[in-house]
Design a protein around this motif. Structure first.
Motif, PDB file in Angstrom:
ATOM      1  N   THR A 555     -10.562 -13.814  -1.566  1.00 15.88           N
ATOM      2  CA  THR A 555     -11.943 -13.516  -1.200  1.00 15.88           C
ATOM      3  C   THR A 555     -12.807 -13.409  -2.455  1.00 15.88           C
ATOM      4  O   THR A 555     -12.444 -12.724  -3.422  1.00 15.88           O
ATOM      5  CB  THR A 555     -12.021 -12.206  -0.401  1.00 15.88           C
ATOM      6  N   GLU A 556     -13.941 -14.044  -2.421  1.00 15.70           N
ATOM      7  CA  GLU A 556     -14.870 -13.989  -3.560  1.00 15.70           C
ATOM      8  C   GLU A 556     -15.339 -12.554  -3.789  1.00 15.70           C
ATOM      9  O   GLU A 556     -15.737 -11.865  -2.857  1.00 15.70           O
ATOM     10  CB  GLU A 556     -16.075 -14.884  -3.272  1.00 15.70           C
ATOM     11  N   GLY A 557     -15.268 -12.108  -5.031  1.00 14.59           N
ATOM     12  CA  GLY A 557     -15.707 -10.764  -5.380  1.00 14.59           C
ATOM     13  C   GLY A 557     -14.585  -9.753  -5.483  1.00 14.59           C
ATOM     14  O   GLY A 557     -14.830  -8.591  -5.830  1.00 14.59           O
ATOM     15  N   VAL A 585      -8.247  -2.600  -2.325  1.00 12.29           N
ATOM     16  CA  VAL A 585      -8.995  -3.774  -2.768  1.00 12.29           C
ATOM     17  C   VAL A 585      -9.996  -3.331  -3.833  1.00 12.29           C
ATOM     18  O   VAL A 585     -10.892  -2.529  -3.547  1.00 12.29           O
ATOM     19  CB  VAL A 585      -9.729  -4.448  -1.599  1.00 12.29           C
ATOM     20  N   LYS A 586      -9.845  -3.857  -5.045  1.00 12.75           N
ATOM     21  CA  LYS A 586     -10.748  -3.490  -6.132  1.00 12.75           C
ATOM     22  C   LYS A 586     -11.776  -4.602  -6.331  1.00 12.75           C
ATOM     23  O   LYS A 586     -11.421  -5.727  -6.680  1.00 12.75           O
ATOM     24  CB  LYS A 586      -9.973  -3.253  -7.428  1.00 12.75           C
ATOM     25  N   PRO A 587     -13.062  -4.291  -6.130  1.00 15.83           N
ATOM     26  CA  PRO A 587     -14.105  -5.308  -6.327  1.00 15.83           C
ATOM     27  C   PRO A 587     -14.299  -5.614  -7.814  1.00 15.83           C
ATOM     28  O   PRO A 587     -13.851  -4.864  -8.699  1.00 15.83           O
ATOM     29  CB  PRO A 587     -15.355  -4.653  -5.729  1.00 15.83           C
ATOM     30  N   THR A 588     -15.012  -6.673  -8.077  1.00  7.52           N
ATOM     31  CA  THR A 588     -15.350  -7.011  -9.460  1.00  7.52           C
ATOM     32  C   THR A 588     -16.601  -6.268  -9.923  1.00  7.52           C
ATOM     33  O   THR A 588     -16.916  -6.280 -11.121  1.00  7.52           O
ATOM     34  CB  THR A 588     -15.619  -8.526  -9.592  1.00  7.52           C
ATOM     35  N   ASP A 601     -19.072  -6.640   3.629  1.00 10.66           N
ATOM     36  CA  ASP A 601     -19.416  -7.428   4.816  1.00 10.66           C
ATOM     37  C   ASP A 601     -18.564  -8.700   4.889  1.00 10.66           C
ATOM     38  O   ASP A 601     -18.136  -9.107   5.983  1.00 10.66           O
ATOM     39  CB  ASP A 601     -20.897  -7.801   4.788  1.00 10.66           C
ATOM     40  N   ARG A 602     -18.321  -9.313   3.741  1.00 13.68           N
ATOM     41  CA  ARG A 602     -17.536 -10.544   3.723  1.00 13.68           C
ATOM     42  C   ARG A 602     -16.100 -10.280   4.191  1.00 13.68           C
ATOM     43  O   ARG A 602     -15.536 -11.070   4.966  1.00 13.68           O
ATOM     44  CB  ARG A 602     -17.548 -11.120   2.306  1.00 13.68           C
ATOM     45  N   ILE A 603     -15.520  -9.180   3.726  1.00 13.36           N
ATOM     46  CA  ILE A 603     -14.149  -8.854   4.132  1.00 13.36           C
ATOM     47  C   ILE A 603     -14.083  -8.593   5.632  1.00 13.36           C
ATOM     48  O   ILE A 603     -13.167  -9.065   6.327  1.00 13.36           O
ATOM     49  CB  ILE A 603     -13.640  -7.634   3.341  1.00 13.36           C
ATOM     50  N   ARG A 604     -15.041  -7.826   6.129  1.00 10.74           N
ATOM     51  CA  ARG A 604     -15.011  -7.459   7.549  1.00 10.74           C
ATOM     52  C   ARG A 604     -15.334  -8.620   8.467  1.00 10.74           C
ATOM     53  O   ARG A 604     -14.771  -8.737   9.565  1.00 10.74           O
ATOM     54  CB  ARG A 604     -16.005  -6.314   7.794  1.00 10.74           C
ATOM     55  N   GLU A 605     -16.256  -9.477   8.055  1.00  5.49           N
ATOM     56  CA  GLU A 605     -16.743 -10.511   8.963  1.00  5.49           C
ATOM     57  C   GLU A 605     -16.085 -11.872   8.754  1.00  5.49           C
ATOM     58  O   GLU A 605     -16.008 -12.673   9.698  1.00  5.49           O
ATOM     59  CB  GLU A 605     -18.259 -10.653   8.796  1.00  5.49           C
TER      60      GLU A 605
END
Length: 855
Positions: A555-557, A585-588, A601-605
Motif C-alpha cells: 500500500t502506498e504510504g 502498520v507504520k506510515p511514512t 482511508d486507503r487501507i480501509r477502502e
C-alpha cells in the motif's frame, strides 16, 4: 427565578442562609463523592471501536501497545552510542523508578541481555526458538524470520543513537485507571533525568498528555483587567467587586460540582479550566447587567430596595433567559452521543447554572443589605459622613484617619526601601497621595456627583450620538461590518479537524522531546502507527494472514508492517490457539499529516476489502491515530444535527421573547457569522501559523475536533446574551413609541455601554488563558476571545443596529396566526426607570446629559 430574586431582596439574611446551605451541599458532593478526571472516550459504531474489541481478545503477552494504554520513554546520548554503560547508568534507574509507581504494569528494559522487563506484571522473556525441532527445509526461513523480528522490534535505532522503552499500565487499558499522580511523577522523573551527562530524555503517550500541564496562572490577569473595567464602568469599588465576588462563588462551586459529575461521567482533565473560563466570563457579565440596572434605578431617584427589585425584575430576568440559552447550547452536546462530550456538557452547564444563581440569588441579597452604598464611590461615602453629625461623622473621620495612616505607612516603606530607585519612590509618593486624596475628598469629581446635578434622559450621551451616526447612513456600516466578518471567516474554508500530535507541544517539553527523538530514530510514522485487528477464519491460517500482510506492505504510504512477510514463518505458533492477531502498520508520515489520514482511508477502502473477502477474514483498523480520525468523522457527521437543534431552539426562544420573526432570525444568523469568523481566526493561527510567535503557539496542525462544537455551544449562548440585553431595550422602546428609529437609538443608548463593558470583560477573561503552555486551552482562549470581539463589536454594536435601522418597522413583524399562538414573556418586566424622560428627544440635539448606564 423571579420569585427567588424578589425573596432575596425582601429577606436578604434568609437568602444568605439558604445560599450557605447550598454551598455546604455542593462542598459535600464535590469532596466526599467526587470522581476522577480522565480523557478517555468511546466512539459508537466506528471501525476503530470494532478493532479495539477484537484486539481485546489477544492474550496478555501479545497485547502490548495495541490494546493497552501505554507511554514511551525515549532517550539519546549526545556523546556516543546509546548502549554505552554511562548511558545505562542514568536510564536504568529511571526506568526502575517508573516501574515501581502505582498503576504501572511493566517497563521494557533495552539494557537487559535477555529482554527482561521491569515491573511485577512483565511477561517472561522469550528464551528463543529451538531450531533443532524445525525441519531442515524450514530452518533457513525461520532463521530469517528471527532476524527480521529482532530488527523490527528492536528498541534501539539502526544507527545506535536513540533507544526507547514502553511503559504498560494496569487496568482497563483506556488510561482511565492510571492515577494522575503516577503520570505526573513519570514526567517529573524524566525531567530530572533529562540533560544528565549529555543524555536527552523525553516521554509521551495519551496517559501523560495532560499531566504535564500546569494550571493556567494567567487567569488572574483577566480578573484584574475585569476589575479595572468595572471600576471605570461604575466608579465604585464595591460595585466593581461584587461581580467578581459572585462570579468567583459560582465558579468555585462549579468546580466542586464538576468533580461530583466526574463520578458518573467521563470528564476531561481540561474541563475545570474550560469551566472556569466560561464561568468567570458569563458570571461577571451577569452580575454586571444586574448591578448596572440597579445603578440606573438609583440614579433615577428610587430607593435602594425598590432599585434592587427593579434590577431583578428587569435585568435579572434577562440574566435567567441568557443563561438558559447558554445551558441549552451546552447541553446540545449530548446529541453527539459521545461520553467525552456528555461530561463536558454537564460540567460546563452546571457551572453556568451556578454563576447564574449567584447573580439572581446571592447578588440581590447583597444589594438589599448594602443599599445605595453598593454603587457609591468611596469618596461619596466619606462626603456623606463628613456632612452628617454625631457618631456617623466621628466614624467617617476615624476611617479617614486609618486611610491616611495606611497611605503614610506605604509612603514610609517606599522612601526607606534601599532597593527602590528614586523614580519609583517619587511615583509611589505621588500615587499614594493622589489615591488617598481622591478617596477622601474627590467626590465632586465623580460621576455620582454629576448624576445629582443632571437629569437622566433616554436619548442623551455619547451612545445616543453613536446611534444617530449609524442611522444617518445605516447601509454603509452594515456592509462594512459584514464584509470584515466574512473576510475573517475565509480561512475557515481550510478547516481541518484532528488531534495535533506532540510536535505541537512546547519546545523542550518531555512530549516534544520524545516525539522528535522517535521521528529521528524510528521514522515519523512511529509516532502514530495503525493497528489492524485481524480475525482469521480458522486457527493456524498463516497463509491468509500473509495475504493481508502482503497487501498492506504494497500500500502506498506504508513504511513498515509488523509482522512483515519475512516474519511470518514464526506465526504458526502464534496462531496455533487463536484466530485473532494484530498487525502494526507504520506510515511514512507523521500522525497529523494529511497523507496519514489519506493512508487510513486507503487501507480501509482499497487495501483491506478485497483481501479480507478473498481470505474470508475480518479486519478493522485501530490505534490512537485511527481513533482520533474516527472521532473527527463522528463529529463532522453529527455537527449538522447539533447546529440545527441548538439554532432551532435558540430561534424559538427568541421568537417567544421578542415576538418578532425578523429579529429572531437576525440573531441566529449573525451568531453563525460570528462563529465562522472565530473559526477563521483560529485556523489562521493554529493551521496557517499567523501570529504564532506573538501568541506563543509552538506548532501548527489540525484543529481539535471538539473545539468547533464547544466554541459554537458557548458562543451561541453568549451571542444570545448580547442580543437579549441589546434588543430587549429596543423592544421596550418600540412597545412605547412604535417608532423603529427611536427604539433602535434608545436601545443602543441604554444598553450599548453595558454590552461593550461585558464584551471587554469576557474578552479579557478568555484572552488571559492564551499564555498557557498547552495548545488545548490556548485554542479555546484564542477562539473564544476572537468570537467575543467579533460578535460584540462588529455584529451586535454595528451590524445589528444598522440592519435594524434599514429594515424599519419590518423588524417587529410577526404573522397574526403565530402571534395568537405564542405565549407572552417579557424579559424586562415592568420597567419603571423608563418612565422618566418619556418624550423622545429632538434627534438633532446632541448635547443632552448622558444616561445612566451609557458611559
Amino acid at each position: 427565578m423571579g420569585g427567588l430574586s424578589r425573596w432575596a431582596v425582601n429577606k436578604p439574611w434568609w437568602a444568605l442562609g439558604a445560599w450557605t446551605l447550598l454551598v455546604a451541599l455542593i462542598i459535600f458532593l464535590g469532596t466526599s463523592l467526587k470522581g476522577t478526571l480522565n480523557d478517555s472516550f468511546e466512539l459508537p459504531e466506528t471501525d476503530s471501536l470494532q478493532a479495539a474489541e477484537l484486539l481485546a481478545q489477544l492474550p496478555a503477552g501479545q497485547a502490548s501497545e495495541a490494546t493497552s494504554s501505554t507511554a514511551n520513554v525515549v532517550w539519546k546520548s549526545e556523546s556516543g552510542p546509546v548502549t554505552a554503560p554511562a548511558t545505562a547508568e542514568v536510564i536504568v534507574p529511571l526506568l526502575t523508578s517508573i516501574s515501581e509507581l502505582e498503576g504501572v504494569a511493566c517497563v521494557t528494559n533495552p539494557y537487559s541481555p535477555v529482554g527482561q522487563g521491569l515491573g511485577a506484571e512483565c511477561a517472561e522473556p522469550d528464551q528463543g526458538s529451538d531450531l533443532s525441532q524445525v525441519p531442515p527445509a524450514q530452518q533457513e526461513a525461520v532463521e530469517g524470520a528471527l532476524l527480521a523480528t529482532q530488527k523490527a522490534l528492536s528498541p534501539i535505532s539502526e544507527d545506535g543513537t536513540i533507544a526507547k522503552s514502553l511503559i504498560t499500565f494496569t487496568g482497563s487499558g483506556d488510561g482511565s485507571d492510571v492515577p494522575t499522580e503516577t503520570a505526573a511523577e513519570i514526567l517529573d522523573l524524566v525531567k530530572a533525568a533529562d540533560a544528565q551527562d549529555g543524555i536527552v530524555v523525553g516521554a509521551n503517550g495519551q496517559v501523560l498528555g495532560f499531566a504535564g500541564q500546569e494550571p493556567p496562572s494567567s487567569e488572574a490577569i483577566g480578573v484584574l483587567v475585569a476589575l479595572v473595567i468595572l471600576l471605570l464602568a461604575f466608579g465604585s469599588m464595591i460595585a466593581a467587586g461584587l461581580p467578581l465576588l459572585t462570579a468567583g462563588f459560582g465558579v468555585s462551586l462549579g468546580g466542586l460540582l464538576l468533580l461530583f459529575i466526574a463520578r458518573f461521567y467521563d470528564v476531561a482533565t481540561f474541563a475545570p479550566t474550560l469551566a472556569a473560563m466560561i464561568g468567570l466570563g458569563v458570571g461577571i457579565d451577569y452580575s454586571l447587567f444586574v448591578i448596572n440596572r440597579f445603578r440606573q434605578s438609583v440614579h433615577a431617584g428610587h430607593d435602594a430596595k425598590r432599585a434592587a427589585l427593579e434590577s431583578v425584575n428587569t435585568s435579572g430576568r434577562a440574566v435567567v433567559f441568557a443563561a438558559s440559552t447558554v445551558i441549552i447550547a451546552l447541553l446540545g452536546l449530548l446529541l453527539m452521543r459521545i461520553n467525552f462530550f456528555t461530561g463536558l456538557a454537564f460540567a460546563a452547564s452546571g457551572t453556568v447554572l451556578l454563576v447564574m444563581l449567584s447573580a439572581v440569588w446571592l447578588l440581590p441579597a447583597l444589594l438589599s443589605l448594602l443599599g445605595t452604598r453598593a454603587v457609591e464611590p468611596v469618596s461619596a461615602l466619606f462626603h456623606r459622613g463628613f456632612a452628617s453629625s454625631g457618631r456617623t461623622k466621628v466614624l467617617a473621620w476615624a476611617v479617614a484617619g486609618v486611610f491616611a495612616l495606611l497611605g503614610l505607612a506605604i509612603i514610609g516603606n517606599a522612601v526607606t526601601n534601599p532597593d527602590l530607585p528614586a523614580v519609583g519612590k517619587v511615583l509611589t509618593v505621588v500615587g499614594v497621595l493622589v489615591v488617598v486624596g481622591l478617596a477622601l475628598f474627590g467626590y465632586r469629581l465623580t460621576r455620582e456627583h454629576r448624576h445629582e446635578r443632571e437629569p437622566w434622559h433616554p436619548e442623551g450621551g455619547r451612545w445616543a450620538q453613536y446611534a444617530r451616526f449609524l442611522q444617518k447612513r445605516p447601509v454603509i456600516p452594515a456592509i462594512l461590518s459584514l464584509g470584515v466578518v466574512l473576510l475573517l471567516a475565509v480561512p475557515a474554508l481550510s478547516l481541518r479537524l484532528g488531534f495535533p500530535d506532540d510536535s505541537g507541544r512546547p519546545e523542550g517539553s518531555p512530549a516534544r522531546t520524545a516525539y522528535e527523538l522517535t521521528a529521528e530514530g524510528f521514522g515519523p510514522g512511529a509516532n502514530g502507527a495503525f493497528f489492524v485487528a485481524v480475525q482469521l477464519p480458522e486457527t493456524g491460517d498463516v497463509e491468509g494472514l500473509g495475504q493481508i500482510v502482503g497487501a498492506l506492505e504494497q500500500t502506498e504510504g506504508v513504511e513498515a508492517v509488523i509482522p512483515s512477510t519475512a516474519m511470518l514463518p514464526l506465526y504458526g505458533q502464534v496462531l496455533a490457539d487463536s484466530t485473532v492477531t494484530a498487525i502494526q502498520v507504520k506510515p511514512t508520515t507523521g500522525p497529523q499529516d494529511q497523507a496519514t489520514s489519506e493512508l487510513l482511508d486507503r487501507i480501509r477502502e482499497e487495501t483491506l476489502p478485497p483481501v479480507t473477502e478473498a481470505t474470508d477474514s475480518v479486519a478493522h483498523v485501530g490505534g490512537i491515530t485511527a481513533i482520533v480520525e474516527d472521532f473527527s468523522t463522528v463529529l463532522e457527521d453529527a455537527m449538522p444535527l447539533f447546529l440545527a437543534v441548538v439554532v432551532g431552539l435558540g430561534f424559538l426562544m427568541l421568537l417567544v421573547l421578542f415576538r418578532s420573526a425578523v429579529v429572531s432570525a437576525t440573531a441566529v444568523v449573525t451568531s453563525l457569522l460570528s462563529f465562522a469568523a472565530s473559526t477563521g481566526i483560529t485556523v489562521a493561527v493554529f493551521q496557517w501559523g499567523w501570529l504564532n510567535g506573538l501568541l506563543g503557539v509552538s506548532g501548527t496542525g489540525p484543529i481539535f475536533p471538539f473545539l468547533p462544537v464547544m466554541v459554537f455551544a458557548i458562543l451561541f449562548g453568549l451571542a444570545m446574551d448580547y442580543q437579549v440585553f441589546l434588543v430587549s431595550r429596543m423592544q421596550e422602546e418600540w412597545s412605547r413609541t412604535h417608532d423603529n428609529a427611536v427604539a433602535v437609538r434608545r436601545g443602543l443608548a441604554g444598553s450599548g455601554r453595558v454590552v461593550l463593558m461585558a464584551a471587554l470583560i469576557m474578552f479579557s477573561v478568555f484572552a488571559a488563558f492564551i499564555p498557557t503552555p498547552g495548545n488545548e486551552i490556548k485554542l479555546f482562549g484564542v477562539a473564544l476571545s476572537a468570537a467575543v470581539l467579533v460578535d460584540a463589536f462588529l455584529i451586535r454594536l454595528v451590524f445589528v443596529p444598522s440592519f435594524m435601522s434599514i429594515l424599519g418597522k419590518a423588524n417587529w413583524w410577526l404573522p397574526a396566526w403565530l402571534a395568537d399562538r405564542l405565549p407572552h414573556f417579557e424579559v424586562e418586566g415592568a420597567d419603571e426607570i423608563a418612565d422618566i424622560g418619556e418624550e423622545p428627544a429632538d434627534p438633532d440635539v446632541v448635547g443632552e446629559p448622558e444616561p445612566a448606564g451609557a458611559r
